[in-house]
Design a protein around this motif. Structure first.
Motif, PDB file in Angstrom:
ATOM      1  N   SER A 207     -32.325   3.271  25.554  1.00 50.42           N
ATOM      2  CA  SER A 207     -32.956   2.857  24.438  1.00 50.42           C
ATOM      3  C   SER A 207     -33.372   1.856  24.550  1.00 50.42           C
ATOM      4  N   LYS A 210     -31.501  -1.445  27.095  1.00 49.98           N
ATOM      5  CA  LYS A 210     -31.743  -0.911  28.923  1.00 49.98           C
ATOM      6  C   LYS A 210     -33.010  -0.752  29.831  1.00 49.98           C
ATOM      7  N   TYR A 225     -36.787   5.691  24.438  1.00 51.14           N
ATOM      8  CA  TYR A 225     -36.953   7.388  23.402  1.00 51.14           C
ATOM      9  C   TYR A 225     -36.175   7.135  22.769  1.00 51.14           C
TER      10      TYR A 225
HETATM   11  P1  NDP Z   1     -22.644   8.603  30.741  1.00 51.98           P
HETATM   12  O1  NDP Z   1     -21.809   8.930  29.114  1.00 51.98           O
HETATM   13  O2  NDP Z   1     -22.943   7.249  32.376  1.00 51.98           O
HETATM   14  O3  NDP Z   1     -24.239   8.658  29.604  1.00 51.98           O
HETATM   15  C1  NDP Z   1     -24.037   7.177  28.893  1.00 51.98           C
HETATM   16  C2  NDP Z   1     -26.222   6.919  28.620  1.00 51.98           C
HETATM   17  O4  NDP Z   1     -26.626   7.875  28.521  1.00 51.98           O
HETATM   18  C3  NDP Z   1     -25.732   5.879  28.070  1.00 51.98           C
HETATM   19  O5  NDP Z   1     -25.900   4.955  29.084  1.00 51.98           O
HETATM   20  C4  NDP Z   1     -27.365   6.698  27.121  1.00 51.98           C
HETATM   21  O6  NDP Z   1     -28.192   5.665  26.921  1.00 51.98           O
HETATM   22  C5  NDP Z   1     -27.273   7.783  27.598  1.00 51.98           C
HETATM   23  N1  NDP Z   1     -27.982   8.332  26.506  1.00 51.98           N
HETATM   24  C6  NDP Z   1     -27.148   9.280  25.615  1.00 51.98           C
HETATM   25  N2  NDP Z   1     -28.340  10.369  24.564  1.00 51.98           N
HETATM   26  C7  NDP Z   1     -29.379   9.799  25.434  1.00 51.98           C
HETATM   27  C8  NDP Z   1     -30.875  10.057  25.116  1.00 51.98           C
HETATM   28  N3  NDP Z   1     -31.076  11.604  24.680  1.00 51.98           N
HETATM   29  N4  NDP Z   1     -32.041   9.992  26.096  1.00 51.98           N
HETATM   30  C9  NDP Z   1     -31.411   9.287  27.263  1.00 51.98           C
HETATM   31  N5  NDP Z   1     -30.145   8.345  27.535  1.00 51.98           N
HETATM   32  C10 NDP Z   1     -29.656   8.853  27.004  1.00 51.98           C
HETATM   33  O7  NDP Z   1     -22.842  10.245  31.303  1.00 51.98           O
HETATM   34  P2  NDP Z   1     -22.967  10.144  32.632  1.00 51.98           P
HETATM   35  O8  NDP Z   1     -24.226  10.329  33.452  1.00 51.98           O
HETATM   36  O9  NDP Z   1     -21.512   9.619  33.655  1.00 51.98           O
HETATM   37  O10 NDP Z   1     -23.427  12.112  32.333  1.00 51.98           O
HETATM   38  C11 NDP Z   1     -23.972  12.703  32.048  1.00 51.98           C
HETATM   39  C12 NDP Z   1     -23.221  14.049  31.456  1.00 51.98           C
HETATM   40  O11 NDP Z   1     -24.024  14.626  32.767  1.00 51.98           O
HETATM   41  C13 NDP Z   1     -22.888  13.987  31.334  1.00 51.98           C
HETATM   42  O12 NDP Z   1     -22.603  15.683  30.078  1.00 51.98           O
HETATM   43  C14 NDP Z   1     -21.674  14.236  32.092  1.00 51.98           C
HETATM   44  O13 NDP Z   1     -20.576  15.228  31.867  1.00 51.98           O
HETATM   45  C15 NDP Z   1     -22.393  15.528  32.744  1.00 51.98           C
HETATM   46  N6  NDP Z   1     -22.941  15.660  34.217  1.00 51.98           N
HETATM   47  C16 NDP Z   1     -22.259  17.184  35.034  1.00 51.98           C
HETATM   48  C17 NDP Z   1     -21.779  17.038  36.498  1.00 51.98           C
HETATM   49  C18 NDP Z   1     -22.120  18.133  36.739  1.00 51.98           C
HETATM   50  O14 NDP Z   1     -21.555  18.654  37.746  1.00 51.98           O
HETATM   51  N7  NDP Z   1     -22.900  19.334  36.291  1.00 51.98           N
HETATM   52  C19 NDP Z   1     -22.012  15.977  37.198  1.00 51.98           C
HETATM   53  C20 NDP Z   1     -22.216  14.598  36.230  1.00 51.98           C
HETATM   54  C21 NDP Z   1     -21.755  14.106  35.271  1.00 51.98           C
HETATM   55  P3  NDP Z   1     -28.208   5.034  25.870  1.00 51.98           P
HETATM   56  O15 NDP Z   1     -27.616   4.227  24.905  1.00 51.98           O
HETATM   57  O16 NDP Z   1     -29.999   4.279  26.119  1.00 51.98           O
HETATM   58  O17 NDP Z   1     -28.952   6.021  24.698  1.00 51.98           O
END
Ligand code: NDP
Length: 331
Positions: A207, A210, A225
């Motif tokens: 967003s 960021k 986005y």
């Molecule tokens: P975070 O909680 O750190 O992610 C938060 C970020 O997501 C924010 O900066 C937010 O940005 C961004 N975000 C949310 N919605 C959107 C969107 N539509 N488009 C772009 N950015 C967006 O999570 P993690 O990075 O730690 O994990 C991400 C996902 O991956 C989770 O669901 C987690 O469970 C999964 N995961 C899976 C793993 C696996 O092994 N399969 C391992 C690690 C994580 P903004 O505020 O700008 O929207």
């Protein structure tokens, strides 16, 4: 002199085992539910150290979405038994080594994702505690330039970013789009794609507030986005790294023959999903990039949260708006 040496070794053993208590302060839950309903702060046993493990005096920990998904009972079927001390990410100092440990010693500063498999039998006694026991094969020696808070922010997220890019088979000179480039995993995926894999173009989404961070991390294109749909733009990528859970859209912007790696949500072919495996090897591989400052930890500016503020830290992470990692320090 021989006798003196024996005495002093014995004294040293006695002193070190005396300094490790049998009970410790930790956050734990005895039933699944929301952070404020189920998380408690109190005394739990210090875990036993198995022959292949070390005991870490925890200095810092970090939260991952898997911590709250697990706490909500989403992985009940494959979870370890309750009560649970949550926390995958840890940094700290080794205070005891198991009899089979060869590469680490007491006094080493280390970090790790403490659960080899995130969803399948994760550790009952995690990292949001004064002590945690971890297998040698999951550990990395801390990069010298990092604080405990910075080191704790890395393991699960950086290992996920590395494994995801390896599985997607990203090659030098290729292009990549990272969805959620400012999140815990995404902020590291952007840097690793650029600086380890040598991607020729890294695009990432976040967003408005960021976008500047995305550029600082090495993104060539920062897509807001909230204003633009990446799937409506003309660019096509060799790899799409989806940390949002929108594989259906992600597959629309991959080149033919390219790959879409999804961390969460439903998968649309040719997208695929994987679950990270914790490996000390991944930390060793990335150590030079961390020590040279090419890859930087990103700690959410609302933190680090104190050891007394773990409920606030969870509540914040669960908004889904964190920038980089939510860290608990000092512990
Ligand atoms: P975070 O909680 O750190 O992610 C938060 C970020 O997501 C924010 O900066 C937010 O940005 C961004 N975000 C949310 N919605 C959107 C969107 N539509 N488009 C772009 N950015 C967006 O999570 P993690 O990075 O730690 O994990 C991400 C996902 O991956 C989770 O669901 C987690 O469970 C999964 N995961 C899976 C793993 C696996 O092994 N399969 C391992 C690690 C994580 P903004 O505020 O700008 O929207």
């Amino acid at each position: 002199p021989v006798v003196r040496a024996e005495v002093s070794q014995e004294t040293a053993t006695r002193v070190s085992s005396m300094t490790i208590p049998s009970l410790q302060k930790a956050w734990y839950y005895e039933e699944y539910g929301s952070a404020k309903d189920v998380l408690k702060f109190g005394e739990v046993p210090v875990p036993e150290v198995q022959p292949d493990q070390v005991l870490i005096k925890v200095h810092a920990a970090a939260l991952n979405p898997v911590d709250f998904k697990r706490r909500l009972g989403k992985f009940k079927a494959s979870d370890s038994p309750l009560p649970t001390v949550p926390g995958y990410d840890v940094s700290g100092v080794i205070v005891k080594v198991g009899s089979k440990v060869t590469s680490f010693k007491e006094g080493d500063s280390v970090y790790a994702d403490v659960s080899e498999h995130a969803l399948d039998g994760p550790k009952q006694w995690g990292s949001i505690a004064q002590y945690t026991a971890v297998e040698e094969k999951l550990l990395g020696l801390m990069p010298k330039n990092l604080s405990f808070a910075e080191a704790a922010s890395l393991p699960l997220a950086i290992e996920t970013a590395l494994e995801g890019l390896e599985r997607a088979n990203l090659k030098e000179g290729q292009t990549i789009l990272v969805l959620a480039g400012a999140g815990g995993v995404g902020s590291l995926a952007v840097q690793i794609a650029k600086h380890v894999f040598g991607a020729s173009l890294v695009a990432a989404t976040a967003s408005t507030s960021k976008l500047e961070l995305l550029k600082q991390l090495g993104a060539d294109i920062a897509i807001d986005y909230t204003k633009q749909k990446y799937e409506d733009l003309p660019e096509r990528y060799d790899v799409v790294f989806d940390a949002v859970g929108e594989c259906e859209k992600a597959v629309k912007v991959v080149k033919e023959g390219g790959s879409v790696v999804a961390l969460t949500g439903a998968v649309t072919p040719p997208g695929f999903r994987f679950v990270v495996t914790s490996k000390g090897e991944s930390l060793s591989k990335l150590k030079p990039y961390l020590e040279s400052g090419k890859i930087k930890p990103v700690i959410d500016p609302k933190g680090p949260f104190g050891f007394d503020s773990v409920i606030d830290a969870f509540t914040y992470l669960e908004t889904g708006r964190a920038t980089g990692k939510v860290v608990i320090a000092p512990i």
